[in-house]
Motif scaffolding. Structure first.
Motif, PDB file in Angstrom:
ATOM      1  N   LYS A 186       0.860  -1.171   0.000  1.00  0.00           N
ATOM      2  CA  LYS A 186       0.000   0.000   0.000  1.00  0.00           C
ATOM      3  C   LYS A 186       0.901   1.227   0.000  1.00  0.00           C
ATOM      4  O   LYS A 186       1.705   1.415   0.924  1.00  0.00           O
ATOM      5  N   GLU A 187       0.795   2.052  -1.044  1.00  0.00           N
ATOM      6  CA  GLU A 187       1.631   3.239  -1.156  1.00  0.00           C
ATOM      7  C   GLU A 187       0.922   4.426  -0.496  1.00  0.00           C
ATOM      8  O   GLU A 187      -0.209   4.754  -0.840  1.00  0.00           O
ATOM      9  N   LEU A 188       1.622   5.071   0.457  1.00  0.00           N
ATOM     10  CA  LEU A 188       1.049   6.193   1.198  1.00  0.00           C
ATOM     11  C   LEU A 188       2.075   7.314   1.320  1.00  0.00           C
ATOM     12  O   LEU A 188       3.286   7.075   1.255  1.00  0.00           O
ATOM     13  N   GLU A 189       1.580   8.537   1.514  1.00  0.00           N
ATOM     14  CA  GLU A 189       2.481   9.652   1.769  1.00  0.00           C
ATOM     15  C   GLU A 189       3.286   9.349   3.027  1.00  0.00           C
ATOM     16  O   GLU A 189       2.750   8.861   4.033  1.00  0.00           O
ATOM     17  N   ALA A 190       4.566   9.653   2.982  1.00  0.00           N
ATOM     18  CA  ALA A 190       5.470   9.263   4.069  1.00  0.00           C
ATOM     19  C   ALA A 190       4.983   9.715   5.443  1.00  0.00           C
ATOM     20  O   ALA A 190       5.065   8.967   6.417  1.00  0.00           O
ATOM     21  N   ALA A 191       4.449  10.930   5.521  1.00  0.00           N
ATOM     22  CA  ALA A 191       4.039  11.472   6.817  1.00  0.00           C
ATOM     23  C   ALA A 191       2.869  10.725   7.434  1.00  0.00           C
ATOM     24  O   ALA A 191       2.667  10.768   8.646  1.00  0.00           O
ATOM     25  N   THR A 192       2.080  10.029   6.618  1.00  0.00           N
ATOM     26  CA  THR A 192       0.886   9.344   7.129  1.00  0.00           C
ATOM     27  C   THR A 192       1.165   7.903   7.561  1.00  0.00           C
ATOM     28  O   THR A 192       0.294   7.267   8.148  1.00  0.00           O
ATOM     29  N   LEU A 193       2.349   7.405   7.286  1.00  0.00           N
ATOM     30  CA  LEU A 193       2.628   5.984   7.530  1.00  0.00           C
ATOM     31  C   LEU A 193       2.480   5.566   8.995  1.00  0.00           C
ATOM     32  O   LEU A 193       1.920   4.492   9.271  1.00  0.00           O
ATOM     33  N   PRO A 194       2.944   6.343   9.971  1.00  0.00           N
ATOM     34  CA  PRO A 194       2.743   5.902  11.359  1.00  0.00           C
ATOM     35  C   PRO A 194       1.269   5.717  11.718  1.00  0.00           C
ATOM     36  O   PRO A 194       0.921   4.785  12.457  1.00  0.00           O
ATOM     37  N   ARG A 195       0.412   6.582  11.180  1.00  0.00           N
ATOM     38  CA  ARG A 195      -1.018   6.479  11.485  1.00  0.00           C
ATOM     39  C   ARG A 195      -1.664   5.273  10.814  1.00  0.00           C
ATOM     40  O   ARG A 195      -2.767   4.862  11.195  1.00  0.00           O
ATOM     41  N   ALA A 196      -0.987   4.705   9.826  1.00  0.00           N
ATOM     42  CA  ALA A 196      -1.543   3.560   9.101  1.00  0.00           C
ATOM     43  C   ALA A 196      -1.191   2.225   9.743  1.00  0.00           C
ATOM     44  O   ALA A 196      -1.668   1.174   9.292  1.00  0.00           O
ATOM     45  N   LEU A 197      -0.401   2.241  10.805  1.00  0.00           N
ATOM     46  CA  LEU A 197       0.073   0.983  11.381  1.00  0.00           C
ATOM     47  C   LEU A 197      -1.055   0.070  11.853  1.00  0.00           C
ATOM     48  O   LEU A 197      -0.911  -1.155  11.836  1.00  0.00           O
ATOM     49  N   ASP A 198      -2.162   0.638  12.282  1.00  0.00           N
ATOM     50  CA  ASP A 198      -3.281  -0.187  12.733  1.00  0.00           C
ATOM     51  C   ASP A 198      -4.115  -0.726  11.576  1.00  0.00           C
ATOM     52  O   ASP A 198      -4.945  -1.610  11.771  1.00  0.00           O
ATOM     53  N   GLU A 199      -3.882  -0.189  10.373  1.00  0.00           N
ATOM     54  CA  GLU A 199      -4.672  -0.588   9.211  1.00  0.00           C
ATOM     55  C   GLU A 199      -3.950  -1.591   8.313  1.00  0.00           C
ATOM     56  O   GLU A 199      -4.559  -2.195   7.438  1.00  0.00           O
ATOM     57  N   VAL A 200      -2.641  -1.731   8.500  1.00  0.00           N
ATOM     58  CA  VAL A 200      -1.847  -2.664   7.698  1.00  0.00           C
ATOM     59  C   VAL A 200      -1.095  -3.597   8.639  1.00  0.00           C
ATOM     60  O   VAL A 200      -1.115  -3.418   9.861  1.00  0.00           O
ATOM     61  N   ASP A 201      -0.433  -4.580   8.068  1.00  0.00           N
ATOM     62  CA  ASP A 201       0.325  -5.517   8.901  1.00  0.00           C
ATOM     63  C   ASP A 201       1.681  -4.957   9.316  1.00  0.00           C
ATOM     64  O   ASP A 201       2.210  -5.300  10.374  1.00  0.00           O
ATOM     65  N   ALA A 202       2.229  -4.095   8.469  1.00  0.00           N
ATOM     66  CA  ALA A 202       3.517  -3.467   8.776  1.00  0.00           C
ATOM     67  C   ALA A 202       3.684  -2.261   7.855  1.00  0.00           C
ATOM     68  O   ALA A 202       2.994  -2.139   6.839  1.00  0.00           O
ATOM     69  N   ALA A 203       4.603  -1.381   8.213  1.00  0.00           N
ATOM     70  CA  ALA A 203       4.867  -0.203   7.397  1.00  0.00           C
ATOM     71  C   ALA A 203       6.339   0.147   7.484  1.00  0.00           C
ATOM     72  O   ALA A 203       6.965   0.009   8.539  1.00  0.00           O
ATOM     73  N   VAL A 204       6.887   0.604   6.354  1.00  0.00           N
ATOM     74  CA  VAL A 204       8.253   1.106   6.325  1.00  0.00           C
ATOM     75  C   VAL A 204       8.178   2.614   6.512  1.00  0.00           C
ATOM     76  O   VAL A 204       7.562   3.317   5.705  1.00  0.00           O
ATOM     77  N   ILE A 205       8.789   3.113   7.583  1.00  0.00           N
ATOM     78  CA  ILE A 205       8.593   4.504   8.013  1.00  0.00           C
ATOM     79  C   ILE A 205       9.931   5.233   8.102  1.00  0.00           C
ATOM     80  O   ILE A 205      10.906   4.705   8.639  1.00  0.00           O
ATOM     81  N   ASN A 206       9.946   6.452   7.583  1.00  0.00           N
ATOM     82  CA  ASN A 206      11.130   7.304   7.707  1.00  0.00           C
ATOM     83  C   ASN A 206      11.406   7.600   9.174  1.00  0.00           C
ATOM     84  O   ASN A 206      10.486   7.763   9.975  1.00  0.00           O
ATOM     85  N   GLY A 207      12.685   7.725   9.511  1.00  0.00           N
ATOM     86  CA  GLY A 207      13.076   7.885  10.898  1.00  0.00           C
ATOM     87  C   GLY A 207      12.450   9.074  11.596  1.00  0.00           C
ATOM     88  O   GLY A 207      12.023   8.973  12.747  1.00  0.00           O
ATOM     89  N   ASN A 208      12.376  10.226  10.910  1.00  0.00           N
ATOM     90  CA  ASN A 208      11.817  11.404  11.579  1.00  0.00           C
ATOM     91  C   ASN A 208      10.349  11.220  11.915  1.00  0.00           C
ATOM     92  O   ASN A 208       9.890  11.600  12.996  1.00  0.00           O
ATOM     93  N   TYR A 209       9.584  10.597  11.000  1.00  0.00           N
ATOM     94  CA  TYR A 209       8.168  10.380  11.269  1.00  0.00           C
ATOM     95  C   TYR A 209       7.958   9.304  12.328  1.00  0.00           C
ATOM     96  O   TYR A 209       7.002   9.351  13.102  1.00  0.00           O
TER      97      TYR A 209
END
Length: 280
Positions: A186-209
């Motif tokens: 699932k491709e998402l804007e980098a800033a939104t990835l932490p908020r998506a953790l409950d909706e997906v099984d895992a997420a690759v997240i930039n360190g600052n976010y």
């Protein structure tokens, strides 16, 4: 008391329009009328970039005769467009592969000045405790911008979760995934990835976010980029021609100081890593 100006991503469309109207007539040279005694306005992501700048502002800048104004941006577009059109004098939020791609696509003239730190990209999950918990059929969210998506896919490949076509490296796209091993993306804007953790099984997240979301990369990531040989150091950047602005040079010196190195190491405990040196 800090006077930090926060600018949200909701202005991105307006900034993009402004860039489109001004880029054709923009001059990539420096502003010869820049006042060496004026505050240096720097656009930065909130964490860790603005945190580092505010540490300098509060503790080191006065000794160097530098007046520093930190403007926080919550996306990866506005800091560059604001630097290009002169709303700010410099920015601190990005790495070289991202900047190269941005300049090429947007026609901007932003150049790096000095490397400061590395934020290792990590794979996080609220559903799996380790990599073995990422099973066939799982959905992994990845950043949707060109450079960070390739970087994310390379991290997954390095940890055996996918197989990429030979030679694509960090320029990989989803089309270069040779064997997804049953995973979905699932491709998402980098800033939104932490908020998506409950909706997906895992997420690759930039360190600052990740840090902004109270994740601790050194502890919480199922997989984390290695620092050695990593091309993704974050740096101070300016519009081409402004590299020799005395204020910029003062800030560059402070960003690579022993005091900032200690601040980064003490504050982030391995989740942000000093990566000082000339940027190319």
């Amino acid at each position: 008391m800090r006077h930090t100006v926060k600018i949200t991503a909701t202005l991105a469309a307006a900034a993009a329009l402004t860039l489109g109207l001004t880029a054709c007539g923009s001059d990539s040279g420096s502003d010869s009328k820049a006042d060496a005694n004026a505050p240096l306005k720097v656009a930065a992501s909130p964490t860790p970039h603005a945190d580092i700048l505010n540490y300098i502002k509060d503790n080191l800048a006065a000794k160097e005769g530098l007046k520093l104004e930190v403007k926080e941006f919550t996306d990866y577009v506005l800091p560059n467009t604001a630097t290009e059109d002169g709303q700010v004098d410099a920015n601190f939020f990005q790495h070289k592969p991202y900047l190269d791609d941005f300049n090429k696509k947007q026609g901007t003239h932003i150049v790096p000045v000095v490397n400061v730190h590395l934020e290792p990209l990590g794979l996080y999950s609220h559903k799996a405790d380790d990599l073995s918990g990422i099973k066939s059929g799982a959905t992994i969210a990845v950043p949707n911008d060109t450079t960070n998506e390739g970087r994310a896919l390379q991290l997954l490949a390095d940890n055996g979760l996918i197989t990429l076509k030979d030679g694509v490296g960090t320029s990989a796209t989803l089309a270069d995934v040779e064997d997804a091993k049953g995973l979905k993306f699932k491709e998402l804007e980098a800033a939104t990835l932490p908020r998506a953790l409950d909706e997906v099984d895992a997420a690759v997240i930039n360190g600052n976010y990740a840090i902004e979301a109270d994740l601790k990369p050194a502890q919480d990531a199922l997989a984390l980029e290695k620092a050695e040989g990593n091309p993704y150091a974050n740096f101070l950047a300016v519009k081409e021609g402004n590299q020799d602005d005395p204020r910029v040079q003062k800030l560059a010196k402070l960003l690579n100081s022993d005091e900032v190195k200690k601040f980064i190491e003490d504050e982030y405990e391995g989740s942000v890593i000093p990566a000082f040196g000339a940027a190319s």
